[in-house]
Design a protein around this motif. Structure first.
Motif, short mmCIF file in Angstrom:
data_model
loop_
_atom_site.label_atom_id
_atom_site.label_comp_id
_atom_site.label_asym_id
_atom_site.label_seq_id
_atom_site.Cartn_x
_atom_site.Cartn_y
_atom_site.Cartn_z
N SER A 473 26.70 10.04 -6.21
CA SER A 473 27.45 9.48 -4.97
C SER A 473 28.18 10.45 -4.20
N THR A 579 23.29 9.16 3.91
CA THR A 579 23.73 7.88 3.59
C THR A 579 23.24 6.67 3.36
N ILE A 583 22.66 4.49 -0.21
CA ILE A 583 22.93 3.09 -0.28
C ILE A 583 21.76 2.17 -0.66
N PRO B 165 32.71 -1.79 -2.56
CA PRO B 165 32.89 -1.06 -1.25
C PRO B 165 33.74 -2.17 -0.41
N GLU B 166 34.47 -1.61 0.50
CA GLU B 166 35.29 -2.09 1.40
C GLU B 166 34.78 -3.35 2.01
N GLU B 167 33.39 -3.31 2.65
CA GLU B 167 32.87 -4.31 3.23
C GLU B 167 32.51 -5.55 2.44
#
Lengths: 599, 599
Positions: A473, A579, A583, B165-167
């Motif tokens: 990551s 990025t 993901i 993750p934040e979201e």
């Protein structure tokens, strides 16, 4: 409009005109299966991807082809459409035509039948076809037959005689007497002898040609019966001969069938829009033009030469301009999104109600319908781009500079950080944070995770039972992994870690790649073929590498049934791509884990 | 009675009873194709024939299975029948079930659709199946999953945590709160969380198991949604666990599907009658029992072990007793003949009108109908044999000594002088008058005929573009050919003649045969499997040798579309066989020539 063998000839003429006047066309296809053998994986290069698709998909059949022709009507400033839904099936329509063997995938058939695909109609009414190689072989055979026939007329080539067995003497004599009477009595044009088996027919031919001259009659077999025909004057004979030759030539031209649609499409040079169209294009080339070349670069050139302007709406949706607005690039999801702000669904009326669809119909996975909505999606996406341009552009026509950047770039399913560029080199990708791991068969995700736990989150792409790619990551940990795992003499028993590049280089040099890279026919041939000059049938046949139909993919793989599974992808700036890539890999890997741990 | 996935379970119970009370059964099948790769030829040994069928036919699919059960009613001295017409299709009925890839042959599909085969019904309603290997693999997978699930309950195996993750923090927290409320509020049995993507689900699982105990709830995914279920008392939990396991086991048992019919058939030990049934039996073994063994002798033993009493009516019709009376052994021709003297068509009424056919129906090539008329043909042929016995026998039951000589002998299509004997060695054949000829590619029949013209009539069996077998009509010329052509240093440039035996010996010793003859699983396994003990899934997979679907057979071959082409055959006394053999070869060769010279 459904097109089958019954209305194909009529449609072909009007389609030619439609294509000439088109603004652009959109296409879609249905297949009998999607893959066998080695699966593609998210870290394949486009070259590797092509090789896997070529060997693992080309023996499935394209069975329905949707073609929507879009025209821009300047007077009302609107687009109209005309959609064709072709049923395509290679039934041997002519003696000597190839008797095609093709592969089906049970889950794909199941998917199609559940989406109301009519297989009975396909098999009964499907339009036959020949690609250019097969057409040429048929023409060569016909010429060979004509040559033999003219040779057997010369006495030196008469065949050695077979003694007529006692039990057949009467039948043979009766037949010859009938022919003799027929020749004397001038009232009939032809007579048909009694049906008999092949051996007896052979004997009748043999004995008749001893008694009668080839200048006074012809003999031919129809439905197990010999037909004797009177030969007229030399002029009449010549006309008969010419008519027969014309008919034989027409039969082959008819057998070319659906391939003519693809030839028209290639000749038109109009923009061809598809959604996730790589597989469609591979099948179109392979079945209706010529076998897929072994080398990737030859494939790219051949495709570009035959279809110089293609646009993939799935790739368009994955671009930075749309990525945030369209989170899922599955066609039906795209259609939902472009129905809402900031998009505006471009309404495209049918030019003729018999050839039209509308976007609210429940016809998903009918190729004609999917082609139509792909075209609508393209126009709506283009309209959006026009609306955010300065100054605004409306309408955005297919030759507008606004859409030029999407042309000739193909989306590759599952491949998350690159695409296929038909007009030059494929984009370079940086994979320094990817490692190739070999491990014992017993290992599960957890073992890999434990090995890499000091280096932050990882994303695992399974390759086989005993190998995987591990993507870090965070690039900050690349050096530590290289030092501790790659350079370490022995990580653990049966465990080996190498860099992505090292793995890739070792593959490129392996003997299997030497085989795959052997010279393939020049691209000149594609160019030549585009002009539909038939090729010599002696051309080396392309061969499928070994495969085992019963071989299932790695137990770690999840095989997806629908044509289009949802992955997150991107193209454009490298940073952005990377990025998304991470993901994407993360999601794919974790979805996998869900299945695997059965939660 | 059509049997599909909708009525299969009901039918299975009554079929079991029917089979137990049967006097004999007859079978027939329809396939998606007949052959690819190397063609069989009239001089193949049964061993060679099997190898070609195994590699060139097993990847086609059996899609319809006809089974007619015949009972003898002692009180009215008559037979009755009950016919089942099964639609069979391997749609993946269960997650993890194999996603079968299979081959279709365009001409076979065309043949079936023209005979009203309903492909839509097949694909939509076909009964799924697993053979014993696949069933075992499914059970192994299930056990593995259960093992993993029990392991993940122990804290040592908890997986490394992924940072949320934040979201997604809010979504995860909301989900955990919902579960918490659910656990406090005892009114609901289960709750379903909002649907979300795989990555988010993964995070919910991870965070939920940090907060809640596995002793108070279970989590599972249904249709992209997580379902939380309350765990009751230890007894309730145990019951829940047991119910789940029972359901999973039942699902696999259901997925075995049509294979159960074949297992019942194998257990019954009743006489199984078929017309030209070799290919049917190969497919039945391969798809519903276990993969075809590589070695011919293993195949014979396996087949005999699973179906100890089979009778082929095509072979019966070719026997000296019937040969003169039934000149063509095509099933429909046989039916015409046995309608006339000296035969008497045995009338077989249906036991139940829903399950019955009659001989005047136009249902040829529906497997159930063909099975039924095969049974009627068998009874009529047997009745004739009873009528010419001294003393007369009526009725002739399947266990009568009169029909014993036909049992366990299989007709081999195209092979004219031998058959397959399942109960011992295949009959020896003498082929001293057959020569193997190699010649230049340009040669046609006439060139071969000229070369052999001093040695009487010949019969040519084409093998490839450059090789053929040549059979001398008269054995008197064998020595002269041996002296002048075989022993001659140089017959002509590029021409070589060797004896049939020399050719055969060179083939047997070639490396390809070494590969084909490598040890295959013991026949003990077949015996063991007959009792349906599942096998280890680690057993070596049988593999298809390399093939190329686009490879067409030799241009000299005529590929026949229908399942059963007419050839003349015989079995019994060697002399009789030999005469028929010569006539047969002659007919085949000459039929070929008709096509070739296009007359």
């Amino acid at each position: 409009m459904d097109v089958t063998c019954y209305n194909f000839k009529d449609i072909l003429t009007e389609l030619e005109t439609d294509l000439k006047n088109s603004s652009f066309v959109s296409i879609d296809s249905e297949f009998t299966g999607l893959n066998y053998g080695e699966s593609t994986n998210p870290l394949d290069s486009p070259d590797e991807y092509y090789t896997k698709i070529r060997t693992g998909a080309q023996d499935f059949l394209l069975i329905q082809f949707g073609l929507a022709v879009f025209k821009y009507n300047e007077s009302i400033k609107k687009f109209t459409h005309k959609a064709y839904n072709f049923y395509v099936f290679p039934k041997p329509s002519l003696r000597g035509a190839p008797d095609c063997r093709f592969i089906c995938q049970a889950s794909s058939i199941d998917f199609l039948i559940k989406n109301n695909f009519n297989f009975n109609k396909l098999f009964l009414e499907g339009i036959p076809y020949l690609n250019q190689n097969d057409e040429q072989k048929m023409r060569d055979k016909l010429n060979e037959k004509r040559m033999r026939n003219s040779l057997t007329r010369t006495p030196t080539c008469e065949m050695a005689s077979i003694a007529v067995p006692e039990e057949h003497v009467k039948t043979i004599n009766d037949a010859c007497e009938k022919i003799s009477d027929f020749l004397k009595n001038k009232t009939l044009e032809e007579i048909t002898l009694d049906s008999c088996n092949g051996f007896v027919r052979k004997l009748i031919y043999q004995e008749a040609w001893k008694k009668f001259s080839r200048d006074e009659l012809t003999l031919e077999t129809r439905q197990y019966q010999i037909v004797a025909k009177r030969l007229g004057t030399p002029e009449e004979r010549e006309k008969l001969e010419k008519d027969k030759m014309d008919q034989e030539n027409t039969e082959i031209t008819d057998a070319v069938g659906f391939s003519k649609v693809i030839r028209l499409l290639s000749e038109t040079d109009t923009l061809i829009v598809g959604h996730n169209m790589f597989l469609d294009l591979c099948h179109i080339l392979h079945r209706f033009c010529m076998p897929l070349p072994e080398k990737y670069k030859d494939f790219k050139q051949m495709l570009h030469c035959l279809f110089p302007k293609v646009l993939d709406t799935k790739l368009m949706c994955s671009s930075p301009e749309f990525k945030e607005l369209i989170p899922s690039t599955v066609l039906s999801h795209v259609m939902s999104k472009i129905n809402e702000a900031p998009f505006q669904l471009v309404n495209v009326e049918p030019e003729d109600s018999n050839y039209g669809y509308n976007t609210s119909e429940e016809k998903a996975h009918e190729a004609g319908y999917d082609a139509y909505i792909t075209g609508v999606a393209f126009l709506s996406l283009a309209h959006y781009l026009g609306s955010i341009s300065t100054p605004k552009v409306n309408p955005v026509l297919p030759n507008s500079p606004i859409v030029q950047k999407y042309i000739n770039k193909l989306y590759l399913m599952k491949i998350l950080d690159t695409y296929m560029n038909l007009n030059g080199n494929d984009p370079a990708v940086k994979r320094d944070n990817v490692f190739h791991l070999t491990f014992p068969k017993e290992w599960v995700y957890q073992d890999i995770n434990t090995l890499f736990s000091p280096y932050g989150n990882i994303y695992v792409t399974w390759l086989t039972d005993t190998s995987a790619f591990v993507t870090l990551s965070s690039r900050d940990n690349v050096l530590a992994v290289t030092r501790n795992l790659v350079r370490a003499k022995k990580v653990k028993h049966g465990v080996k870690v190498i860099t992505f590049n090292a793995y890739h280089n070792s593959r490129t040099k392996s003997p299997i790649n030497d085989v795959l890279n052997k010279p393939s026919p020049s691209i000149q041939e594609a160019k030549k073929r585009k002009s539909h000059e038939p090729q010599s049938s002696t051309q080396k046949k392309s061969r499928v590498p070994n495969f085992d139909l019963r071989e299932t993919s790695s137990p770690h793989n999840i095989s997806s049934i629908p044509e289009e599974t949802e992955t997150v992808s991107d193209f454009g700036g490298l940073l952005y791509a990377f990025t998304s890539f991470l993901i994407g890999i993360m999601i794919v890997t974790l979805i996998y884990k869900f299945y695997r741990i059965g939660c």
